[in-house]
Scaffold this motif. Structure first.
Motif, short mmCIF file in Angstrom:
data_model
loop_
_atom_site.label_atom_id
_atom_site.label_comp_id
_atom_site.label_asym_id
_atom_site.label_seq_id
_atom_site.Cartn_x
_atom_site.Cartn_y
_atom_site.Cartn_z
N GLY A 183 0.90 -0.94 -0.45
CA GLY A 183 0.31 0.03 -0.13
C GLY A 183 0.84 1.35 0.28
N LEU A 184 2.40 1.49 0.12
CA LEU A 184 3.17 2.07 -0.37
C LEU A 184 3.19 3.08 -1.82
N SER A 185 3.80 4.20 -2.06
CA SER A 185 4.12 4.28 -3.52
C SER A 185 5.19 4.79 -3.02
N SER A 186 5.96 4.58 -2.33
CA SER A 186 7.69 4.08 -1.98
C SER A 186 8.19 3.88 -0.65
N THR A 187 8.90 2.75 -1.19
CA THR A 187 9.57 2.41 0.40
C THR A 187 10.47 2.91 1.20
N THR A 188 11.34 4.12 0.43
CA THR A 188 12.25 4.67 0.57
C THR A 188 12.95 5.98 0.76
N VAL A 189 11.24 6.59 0.84
CA VAL A 189 11.27 8.57 0.99
C VAL A 189 10.96 8.49 2.03
N ALA A 190 11.19 9.80 2.20
CA ALA A 190 10.54 10.05 3.90
C ALA A 190 9.11 10.78 3.92
#
Length: 189
Positions: A133-140
Motif C-alpha cells: 500500500g505504499l507509493s515508495s519504501t525509500t522516501v521520507a
C-alpha cells in the motif's frame, strides 16, 4: 718524575624518543574500532592511557574501540630511558538520527490515501515496511493506501550509520453503513 695520562669519554644521550600517537580518528555506528599510534620503533617501549577501549596498552599500534570520545596518551620510553608523550583523540558519534513516522492516519471510503512520515533530513536514508500500500519504501514521506488497517515502520539511517525506528498506524474503515429503506409499501386509490 714520570707521568702518564688517559682519556675517558663520557657520552651523554638524553635524546627523547619520537612519540607519535597518530592522527585523530572518528568512530560511528558503522566504524566501531580503529588503529591508533604509529609503527613500532625497535628498542622503544610503549604505554597507553587510559586503557578503556584499547586492545593493549603496551604496543605501538593498539586497536581503539571506545564507547565515547576519548583522548589517548602514549608514553614512549627509549633505550636510553628518556620518555616522550603524544595524544590522539578518538571521536565517537553514535547519536541516532531523528525519526518521525508522523501521526496515525484514518482512511475511509472517501479518503483512500494519506501521506505518512515527516520532512526529509539531508543525508538520512529511509526504509519503510511493510511495502503493501505504499507509493515508495525509500522516501521520507510516502503515500499510504492500504486496503486494511496497517502498522508501518520507518527505519532511518543517519550519515554516521546509526539507525532509529518509529511506527505509524493507518486505520482503514471501509465498513459500509447499515441501510434500511423499510418494508415495501403498497399504494392505491
Amino acid at each position: 718524575g714520570c707521568t702518564a695520562s688517559a682519556v675517558v669519554v663520557v657520552n651523554v644521550n638524553t635524546s627523547a624518543p619520537t612519540a607519535n600517537a597518530g592522527v585523530d580518528k572518528n568512530l560511528n555506528c558503522t566504524t566501531t574500532s580503529t588503529s591508533i599510534g604509529t609503527t613500532l620503533i625497535a628498542g622503544n617501549s610503549y604505554s597507553w592511557s587510559p586503557s578503556t577501549g584499547l586492545s593493549s596498552t603496551t604496543v605501538a599500534q593498539p586497536t581503539a574501540s571506545p564507547l565515547s570520545t576519548t583522548n589517548y596518551t602514549v608514553t614512549v620510553t627509549g633505550a636510553n630511558g628518556c620518555t616522550a608523550t603524544d595524544v590522539v583523540v578518538v571521536n565517537v558519534n553514535t547519536v541516532p538520527p531523528t525519526v518521525d513516522a508522523g501521526p496515525d492516519r484514518n482512511l475511509t471510503c472517501s479518503l483512500t490515501s494519506s501521506t505518512i512520515g515527516a520532512s526529509v533530513i539531508a543525508g538520512n536514508t529511509y526504509s519503510w515496511s511493510p511495502s503493501t500500500g505504499l507509493s515508495s519504501t525509500t522516501v521520507a514521506q510516502p503515500t499510504a493506501s492500504p486496503l486494511t488497517t496497517t502498522t508501518y515502520t520507518v527505519t532511518v539511517t543517519g550519515t554516521n550509520g546509526c539507525t532509529a525506528t518509529d511506527v505509524v498506524v493507518v486505520n482503514v474503515n471501509t465498513t459500509a453503513p447499515t441501510v434500511d429503506a423499510g418494508p415495501d409499501k403498497n399504494l392505491n386509490c
